[in-house]
Design a protein around this motif. Sequence first.
Motif, short mmCIF file in Angstrom:
data_model
loop_
_atom_site.label_atom_id
_atom_site.label_comp_id
_atom_site.label_asym_id
_atom_site.label_seq_id
_atom_site.Cartn_x
_atom_site.Cartn_y
_atom_site.Cartn_z
N CYS A 8 0.81 -1.22 0.00
CA CYS A 8 0.00 0.00 0.00
C CYS A 8 0.85 1.27 0.00
CB CYS A 8 -0.95 0.01 1.19
SG CYS A 8 -0.12 -0.19 2.78
N GLU A 9 2.08 1.21 0.47
CA GLU A 9 2.89 2.42 0.60
C GLU A 9 3.07 3.16 -0.72
OE1 GLU A 9 5.30 0.24 4.14
OE2 GLU A 9 6.48 1.30 2.63
N PRO A 10 3.54 2.50 -1.78
CA PRO A 10 3.71 3.24 -3.05
C PRO A 10 2.40 3.50 -3.77
CG PRO A 10 4.40 0.96 -3.32
CD PRO A 10 4.09 1.16 -1.86
N GLU A 11 1.31 2.84 -3.38
CA GLU A 11 0.03 3.00 -4.06
C GLU A 11 -0.80 4.16 -3.54
OE1 GLU A 11 -0.90 1.38 -6.75
OE2 GLU A 11 0.98 0.29 -6.71
N CYS A 12 -0.44 4.72 -2.40
CA CYS A 12 -1.22 5.80 -1.79
C CYS A 12 -0.92 7.11 -2.52
CB CYS A 12 -0.86 5.92 -0.32
SG CYS A 12 -1.76 7.24 0.52
N PRO A 14 -1.47 10.41 -2.09
CA PRO A 14 -0.83 11.54 -1.40
C PRO A 14 0.33 11.13 -0.50
CG PRO A 14 -2.89 11.04 -0.33
CD PRO A 14 -2.75 10.07 -1.47
N ASN A 15 0.85 9.90 -0.67
CA ASN A 15 1.98 9.42 0.14
C ASN A 15 1.70 9.50 1.64
OD1 ASN A 15 3.57 8.89 -2.17
ND2 ASN A 15 4.05 11.06 -2.30
N ALA A 16 0.50 9.11 2.03
CA ALA A 16 0.09 9.16 3.44
C ALA A 16 0.42 7.88 4.19
CB ALA A 16 -1.40 9.46 3.53
N ILE A 17 0.88 6.85 3.49
CA ILE A 17 1.20 5.58 4.14
C ILE A 17 2.70 5.41 4.13
CG2 ILE A 17 0.87 3.08 4.12
CD1 ILE A 17 -1.74 3.60 2.56
N LEU A 18 3.29 5.31 5.32
CA LEU A 18 4.74 5.21 5.45
C LEU A 18 5.08 4.03 6.35
CD1 LEU A 18 5.40 8.99 6.13
CD2 LEU A 18 5.81 7.77 3.99
N PRO A 19 6.28 3.44 6.18
CA PRO A 19 6.67 2.33 7.05
C PRO A 19 6.85 2.80 8.49
CG PRO A 19 8.49 2.96 5.61
CD PRO A 19 7.30 3.77 5.19
N ASP A 20 6.45 1.98 9.46
CA ASP A 20 6.53 2.40 10.86
C ASP A 20 7.96 2.40 11.38
OD1 ASP A 20 6.99 -0.30 11.09
OD2 ASP A 20 5.23 -0.70 12.34
N LEU A 29 2.31 7.03 14.97
CA LEU A 29 2.24 5.66 15.50
C LEU A 29 1.38 5.62 16.75
CD1 LEU A 29 5.95 4.57 14.99
CD2 LEU A 29 3.95 3.74 13.76
N GLU A 30 1.54 6.61 17.63
CA GLU A 30 0.75 6.65 18.85
C GLU A 30 -0.73 6.89 18.54
OE1 GLU A 30 1.35 5.62 21.78
OE2 GLU A 30 -0.67 6.16 22.39
#
Length: 73
Positions: A8-12, A14-20, A29-30
Motif C-alpha cells: 500500500c505504501e507506493p500505491e497511496c 498523497p503518500n500518506a502511508i509510510l513504514p513504521d 504511531l501513537e
Amino acid sequence: ECIDCGVCEPECPPNAILPDTEKGLEKWLELNRSLSTTWPNITRKGEAPADAENFKDEKDKFEKYFSDKPAAR
Ligand code: SF4
C-alpha cells in the motif's frame, strides 16, 4: 487484517502511508495505536469524496481537520 507487506505504501496517491520504521513518525504511531482500538475496521472500499483532489497536497491537514470521531459511512 494487515500482514505488513508494504504494497500500500507506493500505491497511496498523497503518500500518506509510510513504514513504521521511518524516523519522526512517533506522533502518528501513537495516534494509530490509540484509535485502532476504538475505530471500526474498514472492510469495503468506499467512494473517494468528490473534492478529494482539492486536499491532496494541502499542508497541516491534521491540525485543520482531524476529529477523533470516525466518519459515518
Ligand atoms: S497493502 Fe498495506 S494494509 Fe494491506 S496488508 Fe499490505 S501493508 Fe497491510
